[in-house]
Design a protein around this motif. Sequence first.
Motif, PDB file in Angstrom:
ATOM      1  N   HIS A   1       5.436  22.837   8.691  1.00 35.01           N
ATOM      2  CA  HIS A   1       5.158  21.533   8.099  1.00 35.01           C
ATOM      3  C   HIS A   1       5.943  20.437   8.798  1.00 35.01           C
ATOM      4  CE1 HIS A   1       2.928  23.305   4.795  1.00 35.01           C
ATOM      5  NE2 HIS A   1       3.875  24.225   4.710  1.00 35.01           N
ATOM      6  N   CYS A   2       5.627  19.210   8.440  1.00 35.88           N
ATOM      7  CA  CYS A   2       6.410  18.069   8.890  1.00 35.88           C
ATOM      8  C   CYS A   2       7.627  17.904   7.996  1.00 35.88           C
ATOM      9  CB  CYS A   2       5.570  16.795   8.821  1.00 35.88           C
ATOM     10  SG  CYS A   2       4.330  16.650  10.107  1.00 35.88           S
ATOM     11  N   PRO A   3       8.655  17.297   8.527  1.00 29.87           N
ATOM     12  CA  PRO A   3       9.818  17.017   7.682  1.00 29.87           C
ATOM     13  C   PRO A   3       9.470  16.018   6.586  1.00 29.87           C
ATOM     14  CG  PRO A   3      10.373  16.806  10.002  1.00 29.87           C
ATOM     15  CD  PRO A   3       8.890  16.920   9.916  1.00 29.87           C
ATOM     16  N   PRO A   4      10.219  16.044   5.503  1.00 33.65           N
ATOM     17  CA  PRO A   4       9.949  15.112   4.392  1.00 33.65           C
ATOM     18  C   PRO A   4      10.419  13.695   4.655  1.00 33.65           C
ATOM     19  CG  PRO A   4      11.830  16.482   3.886  1.00 33.65           C
ATOM     20  CD  PRO A   4      11.257  17.008   5.169  1.00 33.65           C
ATOM     21  N   SER A   5      11.300  13.529   5.645  1.00 38.38           N
ATOM     22  CA  SER A   5      11.837  12.196   5.892  1.00 38.38           C
ATOM     23  C   SER A   5      12.287  12.055   7.330  1.00 38.38           C
ATOM     24  CB  SER A   5      13.027  11.919   4.962  1.00 38.38           C
ATOM     25  OG  SER A   5      14.104  12.777   5.291  1.00 38.38           O
ATOM     26  N   GLU A   6      12.558  10.828   7.709  1.00 36.73           N
ATOM     27  CA  GLU A   6      12.993  10.513   9.077  1.00 36.73           C
ATOM     28  C   GLU A   6      14.261  11.252   9.460  1.00 36.73           C
ATOM     29  OE1 GLU A   6      13.499   6.350   9.671  1.00 36.73           O
ATOM     30  OE2 GLU A   6      14.713   6.602  11.477  1.00 36.73           O
ATOM     31  N   ALA A   7      15.137  11.411   8.508  1.00 37.46           N
ATOM     32  CA  ALA A   7      16.456  11.973   8.805  1.00 37.46           C
ATOM     33  C   ALA A   7      16.379  13.392   9.351  1.00 37.46           C
ATOM     34  CB  ALA A   7      17.318  11.942   7.549  1.00 37.46           C
ATOM     35  N   ALA A   8      15.288  14.086   9.063  1.00 36.30           N
ATOM     36  CA  ALA A   8      15.176  15.488   9.479  1.00 36.30           C
ATOM     37  C   ALA A   8      14.684  15.654  10.911  1.00 36.30           C
ATOM     38  CB  ALA A   8      14.259  16.226   8.518  1.00 36.30           C
ATOM     39  N   PHE A   9      14.189  14.606  11.520  1.00 31.32           N
ATOM     40  CA  PHE A   9      13.713  14.723  12.902  1.00 31.32           C
ATOM     41  C   PHE A   9      14.914  14.780  13.849  1.00 31.32           C
ATOM     42  CE2 PHE A   9       9.129  14.298  12.775  1.00 31.32           C
ATOM     43  CZ  PHE A   9       8.909  13.785  11.506  1.00 31.32           C
ATOM     44  N   HIS A  10      14.853  15.666  14.831  1.00 32.23           N
ATOM     45  CA  HIS A  10      16.025  15.871  15.679  1.00 32.23           C
ATOM     46  C   HIS A  10      15.839  15.455  17.123  1.00 32.23           C
ATOM     47  CE1 HIS A  10      13.855  19.419  17.112  1.00 32.23           C
ATOM     48  NE2 HIS A  10      13.707  19.807  15.861  1.00 32.23           N
ATOM     49  N   SER A  11      14.615  15.134  17.524  1.00 28.26           N
ATOM     50  CA  SER A  11      14.380  14.698  18.898  1.00 28.26           C
ATOM     51  C   SER A  11      13.534  13.434  18.872  1.00 28.26           C
ATOM     52  CB  SER A  11      13.645  15.800  19.678  1.00 28.26           C
ATOM     53  OG  SER A  11      14.420  16.977  19.731  1.00 28.26           O
ATOM     54  N   TRP A  12      13.940  12.474  19.682  1.00 25.04           N
ATOM     55  CA  TRP A  12      13.279  11.170  19.649  1.00 25.04           C
ATOM     56  C   TRP A  12      12.853  10.750  21.038  1.00 25.04           C
ATOM     57  CZ3 TRP A  12      12.273   8.213  15.282  1.00 25.04           C
ATOM     58  CH2 TRP A  12      12.795   8.716  14.088  1.00 25.04           C
ATOM     59  N   GLY A  13      11.718  10.043  21.095  1.00 24.69           N
ATOM     60  CA  GLY A  13      11.296   9.418  22.326  1.00 24.69           C
ATOM     61  C   GLY A  13      12.001   8.086  22.520  1.00 24.69           C
ATOM     62  N   GLN A  14      11.690   7.443  23.623  1.00 22.80           N
ATOM     63  CA  GLN A  14      12.386   6.210  23.981  1.00 22.80           C
ATOM     64  C   GLN A  14      11.762   4.979  23.335  1.00 22.80           C
ATOM     65  OE1 GLN A  14      10.126   7.656  25.787  1.00 22.80           O
ATOM     66  NE2 GLN A  14       8.813   6.056  26.645  1.00 22.80           N
ATOM     67  N   GLY A  15      10.569   5.121  22.798  1.00 22.28           N
ATOM     68  CA  GLY A  15       9.910   3.998  22.150  1.00 22.28           C
ATOM     69  C   GLY A  15       8.948   3.282  23.077  1.00 22.28           C
ATOM     70  N   THR A  16       7.909   2.711  22.487  1.00 25.69           N
ATOM     71  CA  THR A  16       6.954   1.913  23.241  1.00 25.69           C
ATOM     72  C   THR A  16       6.628   0.658  22.431  1.00 25.69           C
ATOM     73  OG1 THR A  16       4.823   1.983  24.414  1.00 25.69           O
ATOM     74  CG2 THR A  16       4.917   3.137  22.316  1.00 25.69           C
ATOM     75  N   GLN A  17       6.611  -0.463  23.122  1.00 26.40           N
ATOM     76  CA  GLN A  17       6.430  -1.749  22.450  1.00 26.40           C
ATOM     77  C   GLN A  17       4.948  -2.016  22.189  1.00 26.40           C
ATOM     78  OE1 GLN A  17       8.831  -4.222  21.481  1.00 26.40           O
ATOM     79  NE2 GLN A  17       7.037  -5.157  20.503  1.00 26.40           N
ATOM     80  N   VAL A  18       4.655  -2.431  20.961  1.00 22.37           N
ATOM     81  CA  VAL A  18       3.332  -2.909  20.594  1.00 22.37           C
ATOM     82  C   VAL A  18       3.471  -4.346  20.117  1.00 22.37           C
ATOM     83  CG1 VAL A  18       1.411  -2.683  18.976  1.00 22.37           C
ATOM     84  CG2 VAL A  18       2.425  -0.630  20.013  1.00 22.37           C
ATOM     85  N   THR A  19       2.744  -5.232  20.750  1.00 22.89           N
ATOM     86  CA  THR A  19       2.786  -6.645  20.389  1.00 22.89           C
ATOM     87  C   THR A  19       1.380  -7.104  20.030  1.00 22.89           C
ATOM     88  OG1 THR A  19       4.649  -7.034  21.879  1.00 22.89           O
ATOM     89  CG2 THR A  19       3.403  -8.962  21.140  1.00 22.89           C
ATOM     90  N   VAL A  20       1.249  -7.654  18.834  1.00 23.78           N
ATOM     91  CA  VAL A  20      -0.040  -8.141  18.361  1.00 23.78           C
ATOM     92  C   VAL A  20       0.063  -9.652  18.216  1.00 23.78           C
ATOM     93  CG1 VAL A  20      -1.851  -7.951  16.624  1.00 23.78           C
ATOM     94  CG2 VAL A  20      -0.358  -5.981  17.114  1.00 23.78           C
ATOM     95  N   SER A  21      -0.677 -10.355  19.053  1.00 20.02           N
ATOM     96  CA  SER A  21      -0.561 -11.806  19.073  1.00 20.02           C
ATOM     97  C   SER A  21      -1.822 -12.407  19.672  1.00 20.02           C
ATOM     98  CB  SER A  21       0.656 -12.217  19.894  1.00 20.02           C
ATOM     99  OG  SER A  21       0.700 -13.624  20.051  1.00 20.02           O
ATOM    100  N   SER A  22      -2.162 -13.581  19.167  1.00 17.01           N
ATOM    101  CA  SER A  22      -3.305 -14.287  19.729  1.00 17.01           C
ATOM    102  C   SER A  22      -2.846 -15.257  20.812  1.00 17.01           C
ATOM    103  CB  SER A  22      -4.049 -15.040  18.623  1.00 17.01           C
ATOM    104  OG  SER A  22      -3.172 -15.911  17.938  1.00 17.01           O
TER     105      SER A  22
END
Length: 126
Positions: free
Chosen positions: A105-126
Amino acid sequence: QLQLVESGGGSVQPGGSLRLSCAASGPNANSVAIGWFRQAPGKERVGILCLSSRNYLTSYADSGEGRFAISRDNAKNTVYLQLNSLKPEDTAVYYCAGDLINFPHCPPSEAAFHSWGQGTQVTVSS
């Protein structure tokens, strides 16, 4: 060591769509549950959706009100986050995270995740 790499972020106009990808590699990558999170400027990081390797779905606090969908290609060890009908308030850095401990299963919360990616920016703008 499990590694996660996000891609697919960018700039889009309101109402547009983006598909983010999170590719997992390393030991047991085919068993990892992958969740998506986002952090808007000046706000805390919040959870969106998670999909386990057995396709168990978990929704977190900010699942997009039906506008977001998660899917998985097990052959590629990749999880996708489809973002539809994007709004300016969806602007954020989007992160994926992995967990093997709560398999199948998936963890119940963010705190249980142990490996993270570097992130990707999403910008929504007109």
